[in-house]
Scaffold this motif. Sequence first.
Motif: not given
Lengths: 372, 372
Positions: A171, A268, A310, A312, A318, A329, A331-332, A335-336, A341
């Motif tokens: 990441n 997350e 997790n 990320s 991270k 979280q 954000y991740e 985007n997943q 990602c």
Amino acid sequence: MYIKGVGMTKFDYSDKPWWQFAYEASLEALGDAKMKISDIEAIVLAAVSSAAGGEHQTHKVSLLSDLFKTNVPIIELPSVCAGGGVATWVANRLGYKNVLVVSGEKLVDNPSEVTTDWILSASERAIEQTEGMLFPVQNVLVWQQYMEKYGATMDDLALVAFKNHQNAVLNPKAYYYQRPVSLGDIKRSPVVASPFRLMDCSLSVNGGAAAILSTEKSDVEIIGSAMATDYLLTFGREIITHFKATRIAAEQAFGQAKIKPQQIDVAEVHDAFTSVELFSYEDLGFAPIGKGAELIRKGKVNLDGELPVNPSGGLKAKGHPISATGLAQIYEIANQLRGRCQDRQVKNAKIGLCHNIGGAGGSVACHILKKT
Amino acid sequence: MYIKGVGMTKFDYSDKPWWQFAYEASLEALGDAKMKISDIEAIVLAAVSSAAGGEHQTHKVSLLSDLFKTNVPIIELPSVCAGGGVATWVANRLGYKNVLVVSGEKLVDNPSEVTTDWILSASERAIEQTEGMLFPVQNVLVWQQYMEKYGATMDDLALVAFKNHQNAVLNPKAYYYQRPVSLGDIKRSPVVASPFRLMDCSLSVNGGAAAILSTEKSDVEIIGSAMATDYLLTFGREIITHFKATRIAAEQAFGQAKIKPQQIDVAEVHDAFTSVELFSYEDLGFAPIGKGAELIRKGKVNLDGELPVNPSGGLKAKGHPISATGLAQIYEIANQLRGRCQDRQVKNAKIGLCHNIGGAGGSVACHILKKT
């Protein structure tokens, strides 16, 4: 509500004021949403007290008005480590078309003793603080009860840390990007509060994250959003080995989303300590009570497992800039679900969960996001 | 939304922790609403940073969970002196059946230098704080511009202070209850920041206030609720002599309520300084721009005038416990509309307004309440 855009700075030790992290993350989220600040009808800021940083500017609401050149409603929502999740929960309920949720934290500029003293002040004072119960100690006592009751071991926690470090290596915004840590490094790390080792603890960093919530359809929908609280005194609670507020928030979020925990493709989870990630598998419904360790032993929560947790790198690898964590979280997971990602992309991720804790289980926010 | 119940402690220097003020005010509000805490679906806390009080318990959300023995969502909303108003505004939008909004502040336990330093930190740092612009100084510079432009005088401000003290004498929960202050006392009080005298400044006190908002009909309805923000740097703003955020919030609140300022029967206006009350008459639409002084000269804002302002005694003489102030305004106006204010009761009050400012105009909440 939908998530129109997300933004996040790299999590590291860079020396900027908190609002610059918030500003950079906001600009990225606005760009991602293809919006201008004039499209934003309200701003929700998650931020911890600036008093800790020796900073001399408490009216953050007005400072953001200045920074964004706007007169719209702006509110500040400190909720210690759950700040980002709680701010998202509030933004989701406020009833605006477009809301910017943002956090920026400069945590690492404080001398260690100030950080320790101030983070400790999020725990119960009269009994726990006076006994020297720093957060690692408080969480260790919960973990000792858990080990005793369910037979989990420190090796299980080492696997949790190892997984999150492996993910962080992939990441680019993680503190441990391209810096692998071996299982041996983890098991040999110094003891912080027995039996917790340094590598059982999350990593303090600076950084910012942001999300734009909108009533306008996007590729990510918020299908569950819940928040719950619990008593301050850890050992005054109904449940000792778990966090009741996670259970309540998760149950409500799953109820709203009309799905079961088994339908989550990626999560997350708030790994403030490796133990918290482990028993949260159970509180979130991913494993039966007392059986959380099986998920990490069997690799089910690895990046290539049935339910990657997790991806990320988590708070562990991270980094954990307090209030910004909950938004990182979001954000991740957003985007997943959008398949953005790259090296750490979870395959076929359609539904994701964000789980954010404040204090040792004192406040918890849960969000379930779905690819539309 | 409706106001089902209100509560307020006496505003004074009594030595209790902040949460006891919050608790006492909440119990009174629950009693007033004929509710139990189990009827409450969410709690919104307005409170300033406890760091100022040397207090070692930052996770206020979890502390309230403990105090009220509840796991419902609880959020904390610091917005400096506008905290109570902003919390009411958020509670009104959250979408719950019954929400408790509460604040408790222990302001007076700090040494003067801490209070001064910390209240100052709600102003702009880089230019204004470094020039020694404490809040009285900042507000004096605004007032000097106003006097120059519109020909108001310090005698006008003395009348504002005198009116609010006269009202406080009749309010059992005001700091100045039964303690009259003469016009001579005001005019002879020491100069704090020329030309402001001590009696132009609001009074720091400890205290708490609470309100229960409900979707269920009661005798008081919230017909307007708005919030706006403005830039931090006073002299970087569009308007120097007035507060733009008040104008925006008031216009929105009147728009929602579908009434004109002339229809307000009673108002609690944020008299952090006597000058702020005076020019807020104009920002709120009670007087044309530059003509605010006429209201106080002609006695229109006196308790027996056309539009009584600050029947409670206001921040000036009831006292100003930061975040609790906005809720104390809701307490006063709700009780005025219900005819419960005894010696200070405004006759035939059907519609009332609450106006709460954070910083020197950096954030403003306006509420319009109506007797149903």
